[in-house]
Structures are given as C-alpha cells and as structure tokens.
Design a protein around this motif. Sequence first.
Motif, PDB file in Angstrom:
ATOM      1  N   ALA A  80      40.278  56.317  30.639  1.00 23.11           N
ATOM      2  CA  ALA A  80      39.856  55.643  29.402  1.00 23.11           C
ATOM      3  C   ALA A  80      39.646  54.154  29.673  1.00 23.11           C
ATOM      4  O   ALA A  80      38.669  53.550  29.210  1.00 23.11           O
ATOM      5  N   ALA A  81      40.551  53.567  30.451  1.00 26.99           N
ATOM      6  CA  ALA A  81      40.455  52.124  30.732  1.00 26.99           C
ATOM      7  C   ALA A  81      39.177  51.798  31.492  1.00 26.99           C
ATOM      8  O   ALA A  81      38.557  50.747  31.284  1.00 26.99           O
ATOM      9  N   SER A  82      38.755  52.716  32.358  1.00 26.09           N
ATOM     10  CA  SER A  82      37.541  52.415  33.130  1.00 26.09           C
ATOM     11  C   SER A  82      36.318  52.392  32.210  1.00 26.09           C
ATOM     12  O   SER A  82      35.358  51.667  32.470  1.00 26.09           O
ATOM     13  N   TYR A  83      36.334  53.173  31.140  1.00 22.86           N
ATOM     14  CA  TYR A  83      35.199  53.122  30.192  1.00 22.86           C
ATOM     15  C   TYR A  83      35.248  51.850  29.337  1.00 22.86           C
ATOM     16  O   TYR A  83      34.208  51.304  28.968  1.00 22.86           O
ATOM     17  N   GLN A  84      36.461  51.368  29.074  1.00 24.26           N
ATOM     18  CA  GLN A  84      36.574  50.077  28.377  1.00 24.26           C
ATOM     19  C   GLN A  84      36.040  48.959  29.287  1.00 24.26           C
ATOM     20  O   GLN A  84      35.302  48.073  28.849  1.00 24.26           O
ATOM     21  N   ALA A  85      36.408  49.047  30.562  1.00 24.33           N
ATOM     22  CA  ALA A  85      35.922  48.042  31.526  1.00 24.33           C
ATOM     23  C   ALA A  85      34.403  48.108  31.625  1.00 24.33           C
ATOM     24  O   ALA A  85      33.728  47.074  31.728  1.00 24.33           O
ATOM     25  N   LEU A  86      33.873  49.317  31.573  1.00 20.44           N
ATOM     26  CA  LEU A  86      32.409  49.467  31.604  1.00 20.44           C
ATOM     27  C   LEU A  86      31.795  48.751  30.395  1.00 20.44           C
ATOM     28  O   LEU A  86      30.784  48.054  30.525  1.00 20.44           O
ATOM     29  N   HIS A  87      32.417  48.927  29.234  1.00 20.57           N
ATOM     30  CA  HIS A  87      31.897  48.242  28.040  1.00 20.57           C
ATOM     31  C   HIS A  87      31.846  46.733  28.288  1.00 20.57           C
ATOM     32  O   HIS A  87      30.853  46.077  27.981  1.00 20.57           O
ATOM     33  N   HIS A  88      32.894  46.216  28.892  1.00 13.84           N
ATOM     34  CA  HIS A  88      32.916  44.773  29.177  1.00 13.84           C
ATOM     35  C   HIS A  88      31.765  44.401  30.124  1.00 13.84           C
ATOM     36  O   HIS A  88      31.087  43.386  29.927  1.00 13.84           O
ATOM     37  N   GLN A  89      31.552  45.216  31.148  1.00 15.47           N
ATOM     38  CA  GLN A  89      30.472  44.894  32.093  1.00 15.47           C
ATOM     39  C   GLN A  89      29.098  44.991  31.420  1.00 15.47           C
ATOM     40  O   GLN A  89      28.214  44.165  31.686  1.00 15.47           O
TER      41      GLN A  89
END
Length: 484
Positions: free
Chosen positions: A215-224
């Motif tokens: 889940a955190a990696s998809y949040q990080a993707l949103h940031h990118q």
Amino acid sequence: MQTNTGFKDGFLWGGATAANQIEGAFDVDGKGLSSADFVEYIPKEQRTKDNSMEVTTEHIQKVLSGEYEGRFPKREGINFYYHYEEDIKLLAEMGFKAFRMSIHWSRVFPKGFESEPNEAGLKFYENVFKTLKSYDIEPVVTLSHYETPYGLTEKYNGWIGREVIEHFEHYAKTVFKRYKGLVKYWMTFNEINIINISPFTGGGILSDQLENPKAASYQALHHQLVASSLATKALREIDADAQMGCMLARMKHYPYTCNPEDVLKAMQDDQMNLLYTDVHALGEYPNYYKQFLKENDINLDIQEGDLETLKNYTVDYISFSYYMSLLSANTEEGIRTEGNLMNSLKNPYLEASEWGWQIDPIGIRVVLNEFWDRYHKPLFIVENGLGAKDKVEEDGSIHDSYRIDYLEKHISEMKKAVIDGVDLMGYLAWGPIDLVSMSTSEMSKRYGFIYVDKDDEGNGSGERTRKDSFNWYKNVIETNGGNL
Ligand code: BG6
C-alpha cells in the motif's frame, strides 16, 4: 517530413545511460550518497531474489558504520566523471544525434533537501551538456534514474514522505533554470513503474520499516506522479521551448494460451503496466486502477489540488524502455524465465538472452502501435538493447554479431511501426558504452558499441575499444535507418 527510410528528418538516433551506472566519483566535489551507492555486487552463485536490488535498514547501517566489506560498483561506474570528453568524442564519431543521461540528484543537492544547490555538481553537468552540444548531440535528461539522495531516505523513508514532492520540485526548477537553452528533452522518473516492484531502487524506500509495504508503494507512486506533473508545470514556465516526457518500462503481456481466462489476465496485467503512462498522458487515475485500490484495501491520501495538478500538466511525449515481452496466465504452473524487473512464464516461440530476457523484436512494433492508438502523443524509445558477454580477441577486436542481430531486428520492426503510422521521435540504444548493470551490478553484462576494459571485480585498465557494432550503428545513423 518523412524521408524514404520512413524515419523523420532529425530523428533522434543515439544511446542512453544513467549517472549511477557511468559516473563514478560518488563522493567527489560535494556529492552526497544516493540509494545506488548502497547496492553491492553479489556474484551470481550467491545472488537471491532478496539480496539483488532491494536493500534493508540493517544493510544500510552496516555500510554506514564501515563494517561492510562488499564492493559497490555503482560508486565507480566507468569513470565518466573524469572521462566524459573522450567518451562523448567516441559517441560523436558514431554520429549520435542524442545522448540520454541522468543528473545525479545528490550531486546537485547532496542530501536532497537543501535550499542551496552544490555549484560543483551543477557545473559538471553544464560542462557535459556543452560538450555534447559542441558535437550537435542533443542531451536527453532524466531527473531521477534510481538515484534517490540518501538524505531523503534517512529523513522521510524516501518517497513515502509527501515532503519529497517539494524537494523534487525545487531540484527540477533549479536545473531547468540553469540549463535553459542547453537541454530540450527532459523526463522525470526512469521506469516509474519500478516504485511498485523495487521500492528502494525506484524511491529510496526501506520496505522493512513499513507495516504495509505494498500500500505504501502506491502512496509513494502518488507522490511521484504529482511531483512529475509539478515538474512539467515548472518546465513550461521556465523554458517554453523544452519538452517533458514520462518513462515507463513497457512490459507487454501476451496471453499464455487463447483461453479467454488467460486473455483477460494478460489484459489486466497490461493495464497495470500502462497505468503510469495513462496518468502521465491522460491526466487521471483510470477506473481499473481505482478498482484495484479498492480490491486491495488501499486508501490513497490524495490532497486538495493533486488531481487538478495531474490533469493540467500531462507530458509532451511518451518515452519508454523495451527489452522483452512477458506472458500472463491464470495459473502459476509452467517454466519460468528471468526478465527486466519481472520474471515470466517462458514463451516457446522466443529465444532468450544469457540472462533469460526473452527476445521479441515484433513486440516493439506491437507496443509502439498500442501506445500511439491509446495516447496520440509522440513516442520515444529511450532504452533497448541486448546484455551479453563479449570476447576480446587477441588483436583486441570484438565481434559482437549477436548484438547487431538483436538491434537490427528491433530497428526493422520499429521501422514497420513508423510505416504503420506511429509518430516516433527517436531511438536510444541502452548503454552505448559498456556500463554497470542495474540489476546485477556486473560489468560483464554488456550493452555497448564501445567496450570498457573492466571486469565484475573492478579490475581492468578502463580503456575504451570500438566493437564491430560501433561501425554498424554508425552506418545506421548515417543512412537514417536506411542500412540495417
Ligand atoms: C532498465 C534500466 O530497466 O534496464 C537501466 O532503466 C538498466 O538502468 C537497463 O541498466 C538494463 O538492465 P540491466 O539490469 O541489464 O542493467
């Protein structure tokens, strides 16, 4: 205007690299540490899925405390930092029109979050760009190619922290202002899809510190993605003549059989690969992705203004890497093979490289057509090539007919795609000069037209030699793809 070879006049023929795989000088002139500086070389027999690319907090601490005795080839690269003039001269001899490279973020902002940039770092890239321009080679520049400043990992666990968006925007604005007029083609994140495959590689994220890494990696993707759109906005304001692209590791999924279950699975896998270019090109999260988030219980923290930013600042062109295709099936059974970032079921119709990457030239025509039909934006192949072992003959020559064969077949399928009607800006072969492998940190996995005398253990003179493919590619460029 089209010439009779099918390729436009001004077609951007050339090659592509990344700072951490070529520069070396990892702690020189004020550069800070980046994620790539922690990746060690592990001989093949000792390599496992867990120790190849992702690193742990424990590993980082060991390295920082000096207890660690491993080798870190991405700290050495091929010494381009000191050798760039001679290297660019060789690329110019091949007639390169474009050279893709990345800026090592931690050379410009050593920890990633400073307010003032490191002048020595800025000056280095200015010199490189000017040298390229002196040979009429267009720099194509990636802002972040698997090189997140370690300071951001320490402070925010990399792209998990929303604050990183602001630091990236500041970095982007700094280099856009400084290189205005020198750099026309930019892209934000190399193979942005890697953030959900290897979060440390793509975002300086230590997954062992997270409760729910997926889940955190998809949040990080949103940031990118937001950061990428903000960089596009900044580029339009600072240098209206420049263009911004996104960058995807395109992984075409074919169905394993004509069983509709496999066809559906292939379509879904393909959607999840195209997610990243869908957002960059169309400016919104697609419905299949919203459904994926729901099914996986992932609630993205999307703040006010984020969706407008994504919508308003889409990219000018779609750039991508293409090495191979994959298979999707509704079963886990079957013989598997390795691949770029992901492994796959083995396709019985295709041969594979020594590293197991399935060689599929027709796939490049397929993906070009699909991209064009989906987005109607100019396309740019910014990585393609064969990683292979080369043999140096007694007289010093290197007969790399296998590399010529791979490239010839891919370029001729690319030519057919242009005749099909896709708008293609250019073709950049990966690693035109041998460099450190991203996935294995080997030197022996070579892509270059130019051989670099260095082995996996770091031994060798570093001397550069032209391989047979050097003259072959020179001729391809000279004839604008007429002679393959
Ligand atoms: C791409 C990366 O995925 O593949 C490059 O953008 C990388 O950084 C290239 O080098 C080839 O992969 P490898 O693992 O053979 O170096």
